[in-house]
Design a protein around this motif. Structure first.
Motif, PDB file in Angstrom:
ATOM      1  N   THR A 122       0.832  -1.204   0.000  1.00  0.00           N
ATOM      2  CA  THR A 122       0.000   0.000   0.000  1.00  0.00           C
ATOM      3  C   THR A 122       0.868   1.256   0.000  1.00  0.00           C
ATOM      4  O   THR A 122       0.617   2.196  -0.752  1.00  0.00           O
ATOM      5  CB  THR A 122      -0.944   0.011   1.221  1.00  0.00           C
ATOM      6  OG1 THR A 122      -1.785  -1.145   1.155  1.00  0.00           O
ATOM      7  CG2 THR A 122      -1.793   1.261   1.271  1.00  0.00           C
ATOM      8  N   THR A 123       1.912   1.254   0.815  1.00  0.00           N
ATOM      9  CA  THR A 123       2.827   2.395   0.864  1.00  0.00           C
ATOM     10  C   THR A 123       3.511   2.581  -0.486  1.00  0.00           C
ATOM     11  O   THR A 123       3.619   3.711  -0.987  1.00  0.00           O
ATOM     12  CB  THR A 123       3.868   2.203   1.986  1.00  0.00           C
ATOM     13  OG1 THR A 123       3.179   2.049   3.224  1.00  0.00           O
ATOM     14  CG2 THR A 123       4.812   3.386   2.070  1.00  0.00           C
ATOM     15  N   GLU A 124       3.976   1.488  -1.065  1.00  0.00           N
ATOM     16  CA  GLU A 124       4.602   1.567  -2.389  1.00  0.00           C
ATOM     17  C   GLU A 124       3.633   2.151  -3.419  1.00  0.00           C
ATOM     18  O   GLU A 124       4.024   2.989  -4.244  1.00  0.00           O
ATOM     19  CB  GLU A 124       5.081   0.184  -2.837  1.00  0.00           C
ATOM     20  CG  GLU A 124       6.266  -0.331  -2.063  1.00  0.00           C
ATOM     21  CD  GLU A 124       6.597  -1.795  -2.364  1.00  0.00           C
ATOM     22  OE1 GLU A 124       5.777  -2.506  -2.992  1.00  0.00           O
ATOM     23  OE2 GLU A 124       7.680  -2.230  -1.951  1.00  0.00           O
ATOM     24  N   ASP A 125       2.365   1.720  -3.361  1.00  0.00           N
ATOM     25  CA  ASP A 125       1.354   2.228  -4.285  1.00  0.00           C
ATOM     26  C   ASP A 125       1.139   3.730  -4.081  1.00  0.00           C
ATOM     27  O   ASP A 125       0.994   4.476  -5.051  1.00  0.00           O
ATOM     28  CB  ASP A 125       0.023   1.492  -4.109  1.00  0.00           C
ATOM     29  CG  ASP A 125       0.072   0.033  -4.537  1.00  0.00           C
ATOM     30  OD1 ASP A 125       1.037  -0.365  -5.227  1.00  0.00           O
ATOM     31  OD2 ASP A 125      -0.858  -0.711  -4.155  1.00  0.00           O
ATOM     32  N   LEU A 126       1.109   4.159  -2.826  1.00  0.00           N
ATOM     33  CA  LEU A 126       0.870   5.573  -2.524  1.00  0.00           C
ATOM     34  C   LEU A 126       1.974   6.476  -3.047  1.00  0.00           C
ATOM     35  O   LEU A 126       1.710   7.618  -3.439  1.00  0.00           O
ATOM     36  CB  LEU A 126       0.699   5.775  -1.013  1.00  0.00           C
ATOM     37  CG  LEU A 126      -0.606   5.283  -0.404  1.00  0.00           C
ATOM     38  CD1 LEU A 126      -0.542   5.317   1.115  1.00  0.00           C
ATOM     39  CD2 LEU A 126      -1.776   6.137  -0.910  1.00  0.00           C
ATOM     40  N   ILE A 127       3.200   5.997  -3.043  1.00  0.00           N
ATOM     41  CA  ILE A 127       4.312   6.855  -3.486  1.00  0.00           C
ATOM     42  C   ILE A 127       4.830   6.488  -4.873  1.00  0.00           C
ATOM     43  O   ILE A 127       5.873   6.984  -5.304  1.00  0.00           O
ATOM     44  CB  ILE A 127       5.465   6.862  -2.448  1.00  0.00           C
ATOM     45  CG1 ILE A 127       6.100   5.479  -2.294  1.00  0.00           C
ATOM     46  CG2 ILE A 127       4.998   7.412  -1.120  1.00  0.00           C
ATOM     47  CD1 ILE A 127       7.366   5.485  -1.453  1.00  0.00           C
ATOM     48  N   ALA A 128       4.098   5.671  -5.589  1.00  0.00           N
ATOM     49  CA  ALA A 128       4.538   5.209  -6.913  1.00  0.00           C
ATOM     50  C   ALA A 128       4.833   6.358  -7.875  1.00  0.00           C
ATOM     51  O   ALA A 128       5.716   6.261  -8.716  1.00  0.00           O
ATOM     52  CB  ALA A 128       3.498   4.267  -7.523  1.00  0.00           C
ATOM     53  N   ASP A 129       4.106   7.458  -7.746  1.00  0.00           N
ATOM     54  CA  ASP A 129       4.321   8.604  -8.630  1.00  0.00           C
ATOM     55  C   ASP A 129       5.484   9.484  -8.165  1.00  0.00           C
ATOM     56  O   ASP A 129       5.790  10.489  -8.811  1.00  0.00           O
ATOM     57  CB  ASP A 129       3.050   9.454  -8.728  1.00  0.00           C
ATOM     58  CG  ASP A 129       1.917   8.696  -9.408  1.00  0.00           C
ATOM     59  OD1 ASP A 129       2.203   7.782 -10.212  1.00  0.00           O
ATOM     60  OD2 ASP A 129       0.748   9.019  -9.129  1.00  0.00           O
TER      61      ASP A 129
END
Length: 160
Positions: A122-129
């Motif tokens: 989830t954290t990786e998804d949140l900062i993917a951009d």
């Protein structure tokens, strides 16, 4: 909806970071309740350390996490109450209390890890951009470690 903290830019930055941290912490706590985990969001750090090191003092944990000693005491006290951490006296120094994971912890770790891994995703998804976010955060932490926010602010006051 307008966000005052965003509007005031750098004047609101520290409060925005705190707000974001709180939102994630409360949401994680709510997630744990929803899936039936009887742990707190910041306990995973202690689980990781004690799994890696087998036994540590509260001071060791505090130093490793760069967290205040009282904050670590509070976390450990709650973990002990739930039966996740055991205390034993150091064989070489009776004044030192060593913390270890209980059998209950060891049995639950695979289950916990499944949820922690989902949180990491989830954290990786949140900062993917923001592919450099983790490195930029590390650089900010290093700067503050080298010279505190207080000292930097005092220096800026002297510039006026």
């Amino acid at each position: 909806m307008n966000d005052f903290l965003s509007e005031i830019e750098y004047a609101g930055l520290i409060s925005r970071i705190k707000r974001l941290s709180d939102e994630i912490l409360y949401s994680t706590r709510d997630y744990y309740t929803t899936v039936g985990l009887d742990i707190e969001p910041n306990w995973h750090l202690v689980f990781y350390l004690l799994e890696r090191n087998e036994s540590m003092t509260i001071t060791d944990i505090s130093l490793e996490l760069r967290m205040s000693h009282p904050a670590c005491v509070k976390i450990i006290k709650k973990m002990k109450k739930k039966g996740y951490v055991l205390t034993k006296t150091d064989d070489n120094d009776s004044r030192r209390q060593l913390l270890q994971l209980s059998d209950k912890s060891k049995a639950q770790l695979p289950f916990f890890r499944k949820h922690w891994d989902a949180g990491i995703k989830t954290t990786e998804d949140l900062i993917a951009d923001s592919p450099h976010f983790v490195e930029e955060l590390k650089q900010l932490e290093l700067k503050i470690e080298q010279k505190s926010y207080k000292d930097r602010t005092l220096d800026n006051l002297k510039l006026e």
